[in-house]
Design an enzyme around this catalytic site. Structure first.
Site, PDB file in Angstrom:
ATOM      1  CB  ILE A   5     -41.871  51.105  -2.647  1.00 40.42           C
ATOM      2  CG1 ILE A   5     -41.851  51.201  -3.909  1.00 40.42           C
ATOM      3  CG2 ILE A   5     -40.712  50.585  -1.617  1.00 40.42           C
ATOM      4  CD1 ILE A   5     -41.276  52.438  -4.354  1.00 40.42           C
TER       5      ILE A   5
ATOM      6  CE1 TYR B 237     -57.539  57.994   1.461  1.00 43.58           C
ATOM      7  CE2 TYR B 237     -57.003  58.060  -0.798  1.00 43.58           C
ATOM      8  CZ  TYR B 237     -56.416  57.962   0.156  1.00 43.58           C
ATOM      9  OH  TYR B 237     -55.822  58.971   0.108  1.00 43.58           O
TER      10      TYR B 237
ATOM     11  NE  ARG C  66     -51.168  52.370  -8.133  1.00 41.60           N
ATOM     12  CZ  ARG C  66     -52.233  51.451  -9.273  1.00 41.60           C
ATOM     13  NH1 ARG C  66     -52.595  50.897 -10.287  1.00 41.60           N
ATOM     14  NH2 ARG C  66     -53.154  50.688  -8.375  1.00 41.60           N
TER      15      ARG C  66
ATOM     16  CD  GLU D 189     -54.110  47.356  -7.299  1.00 43.12           C
ATOM     17  OE1 GLU D 189     -54.428  47.526  -6.121  1.00 43.12           O
ATOM     18  OE2 GLU D 189     -53.913  47.009  -8.112  1.00 43.12           O
TER      19      GLU D 189
ATOM     20  CG  ASP E  95     -59.614  61.862  15.943  1.00 41.87           C
ATOM     21  OD1 ASP E  95     -59.708  61.836  14.570  1.00 41.87           O
ATOM     22  OD2 ASP E  95     -59.659  60.896  16.619  1.00 41.87           O
TER      23      ASP E  95
HETATM   24  C1  UD2 Z   1     -52.488  53.913  -3.519  1.00 39.53           C
HETATM   25  C2  UD2 Z   1     -52.357  55.290  -2.343  1.00 39.53           C
HETATM   26  C3  UD2 Z   1     -52.931  54.883  -1.425  1.00 39.53           C
HETATM   27  C4  UD2 Z   1     -54.155  55.977  -2.181  1.00 39.53           C
HETATM   28  C5  UD2 Z   1     -54.106  55.031  -3.901  1.00 39.53           C
HETATM   29  C6  UD2 Z   1     -54.447  56.552  -4.900  1.00 39.53           C
HETATM   30  C7  UD2 Z   1     -50.168  54.170  -1.379  1.00 39.53           C
HETATM   31  C8  UD2 Z   1     -49.023  53.125  -0.329  1.00 39.53           C
HETATM   32  N1  UD2 Z   1     -51.225  53.786  -1.013  1.00 39.53           N
HETATM   33  O1  UD2 Z   1     -52.566  52.559  -3.009  1.00 39.53           O
HETATM   34  O2  UD2 Z   1     -53.082  55.607  -0.222  1.00 39.53           O
HETATM   35  O3  UD2 Z   1     -53.330  57.439  -2.818  1.00 39.53           O
HETATM   36  O4  UD2 Z   1     -52.697  55.116  -4.506  1.00 39.53           O
HETATM   37  O5  UD2 Z   1     -55.055  54.889  -6.187  1.00 39.53           O
HETATM   38  O6  UD2 Z   1     -49.502  54.477  -1.587  1.00 39.53           O
HETATM   39  N2  UD2 Z   1     -49.283  45.390  -4.438  1.00 39.53           N
HETATM   40  C9  UD2 Z   1     -48.653  44.257  -5.696  1.00 39.53           C
HETATM   41  N3  UD2 Z   1     -48.097  43.729  -4.160  1.00 39.53           N
HETATM   42  C10 UD2 Z   1     -47.768  43.795  -2.881  1.00 39.53           C
HETATM   43  C11 UD2 Z   1     -48.503  45.184  -2.681  1.00 39.53           C
HETATM   44  C12 UD2 Z   1     -49.471  45.874  -3.145  1.00 39.53           C
HETATM   45  O7  UD2 Z   1     -48.193  43.977  -6.492  1.00 39.53           O
HETATM   46  O8  UD2 Z   1     -47.706  43.656  -1.360  1.00 39.53           O
HETATM   47  C13 UD2 Z   1     -50.080  45.953  -6.034  1.00 39.53           C
HETATM   48  C14 UD2 Z   1     -50.871  46.445  -5.607  1.00 39.53           C
HETATM   49  O9  UD2 Z   1     -51.919  45.802  -5.876  1.00 39.53           O
HETATM   50  C15 UD2 Z   1     -51.172  48.343  -6.858  1.00 39.53           C
HETATM   51  C16 UD2 Z   1     -49.466  48.097  -6.349  1.00 39.53           C
HETATM   52  O10 UD2 Z   1     -48.620  47.655  -6.033  1.00 39.53           O
HETATM   53  O11 UD2 Z   1     -51.350  48.209  -7.695  1.00 39.53           O
HETATM   54  C17 UD2 Z   1     -49.176  49.761  -5.483  1.00 39.53           C
HETATM   55  O12 UD2 Z   1     -49.732  49.402  -4.455  1.00 39.53           O
HETATM   56  P1  UD2 Z   1     -50.508  50.149  -2.854  1.00 39.53           P
HETATM   57  O13 UD2 Z   1     -50.323  49.916  -1.957  1.00 39.53           O
HETATM   58  O14 UD2 Z   1     -48.083  50.906  -2.781  1.00 39.53           O
HETATM   59  O15 UD2 Z   1     -50.706  52.099  -3.672  1.00 39.53           O
HETATM   60  P2  UD2 Z   1     -52.129  51.831  -4.077  1.00 39.53           P
HETATM   61  O16 UD2 Z   1     -51.170  52.150  -5.649  1.00 39.53           O
HETATM   62  O17 UD2 Z   1     -52.802  50.590  -4.311  1.00 39.53           O
END
Ligand code: UD2
Length: 294
Positions: free
Chosen positions: A185, A140, A208, A264, A51
């Site tokens: 994805i 984070y 994104r 977010e 860890d």
């Molecule tokens: C990504 C990274 C995170 C951090 C962040 C920085 C991933 C998995 N996470 O978060 O670690 O680095 O970027 O900003 O890559 N969404 C939907 N439906 C769902 C789930 C998500 O619409 O069921 C949306 C979510 O609200 C966001 C987008 O899809 O607007 C991407 O979501 P995510 O969880 O894949 O990644 P993100 O950008 O929150």
């Protein structure tokens, strides 16, 4: 060369380990298997379940390393909002421990996995450039920013070469299936396979930048050896292409269901000119192609 990869059993770390081993390097992995899995591990890497928040327990493994790739993290914006103490322990204190161990062992360079979350909303600007002011909106993001600053300080004070890679949305094989570490994805692909509608947060217009995991592994290796970097530079690693969540859903193809918005960042698109100029890196796998490789 001998490299240590923290988080080498994780989603991104394990792809990096594979790429290093293909290139003939010796690799040591330390990982606490909190999000990583033994099944991700390359059998030719030496693995130690450790860890990063325990400095004494990780220190011995840095001896004789030419370089360190630091990927171990609690990689969830949402989880860090609920558990800021744990996030600080792993995502901020953990970086300091790893930097310190690298310095004490005389490792030449450390490549740190940071995140585009550090940018925050950047006054509404969609395109994120490395010279923009950091504006973290979550523990984070703040902890990743602290990590970057520590890395730069270790270069300035102690001469450990460091490079900070700010990842955008990384996707590819071995992504978490579900839970807080899963990405949109993977969630959409599973929903499609289960015959369910895509759950879209808010209006789905948020942007994104999706980058394939093997491209990210390659960026790490270039960052380890680039002669144009090593003083704590910040470098975006994204595709440079933008997709709204609605567009992503259309690309995968299926019905949509709108759900509550998340706290977010609204938009994230990478300017990747610095990665090109300092690392000679550019992504090779488009989203259309990458989706077929998961
Ligand atoms: C990504 C990274 C995170 C951090 C962040 C920085 C991933 C998995 N996470 O978060 O670690 O680095 O970027 O900003 O890559 N969404 C939907 N439906 C769902 C789930 C998500 O619409 O069921 C949306 C979510 O609200 C966001 C987008 O899809 O607007 C991407 O979501 P995510 O969880 O894949 O990644 P993100 O950008 O929150």
């Amino acid at each position: 060369m001998k490299y240590l990869v923290t988080g080498g059993a994780g989603f991104i770390g394990s792809h990096l380990v594979d790429a290093l081993i293909v290139k003939g390097h010796q690799v040591i992995v330390i990982d606490n298997l909190s999000t990583g899995k033994k099944s991700n591990l390359n059998p030719r890497a030496k693995f130690y379940k450790k860890d990063i928040h325990n400095y004494k327990s990780i220190k011995p493994f840095f001896a004789g390393m030419d370089g360190v790739f630091h990927l171990a993290a609690m990689p969830s914006v949402q989880l860090s909002i609920v558990h800021p103490l744990e996030s600080h322990d792993i995502n901020a204190n953990g970086v300091l421990n790893v930097l310190m161990a690298a310095k004490e062992a005389g490792a030449r360079r450390l490549v740190f996995s940071s995140s585009c979350a550090v940018y925050g909303d950047s006054d509404g600007k969609i395109l994120k450039k490395e010279n923009m002011k950091a504006a973290p909106k979550s523990p984070y993001a703040l902890h990743k920013y602290i990590g970057e600053e520590y890395a730069k300080l270790f270069s300035d004070l102690y001469g450990v070469e460091t490079v900070n890679l700010r990842y955008f949305n990384v996707y590819g094989p071995r992504m978490a299936e579900s839970g807080p570490y899963s990405g949109v994805i993977k969630i959409f692909l599973k929903q499609k396979a289960d015959g369910k509608p895509f759950t879209i947060t808010g209006d789905g217009k948020q942007i994104r930048d999706y980058v394939f995991v093997e491209d990210v592994a390659r960026a790490n290796i270039l960052a380890m050896r680039s002669k144009k970097a090593g003083k704590g530079e910040i470098i975006n690693i994204g595709s440079g292409k933008n997709y709204s969540v609605n567009q992503l859903a259309d690309l995968i193809g299926g019905p949509k269901k709108y759900i509550a918005p998340r706290a977010e960042m609204r938009h994230a698109l990478a300017d990747i000119s610095k990665a090109k100029s300092l690392l000679g890196w550019q992504p090779m796998i488009s989203l259309e192609k990458g989706l077929k490789l998961i």
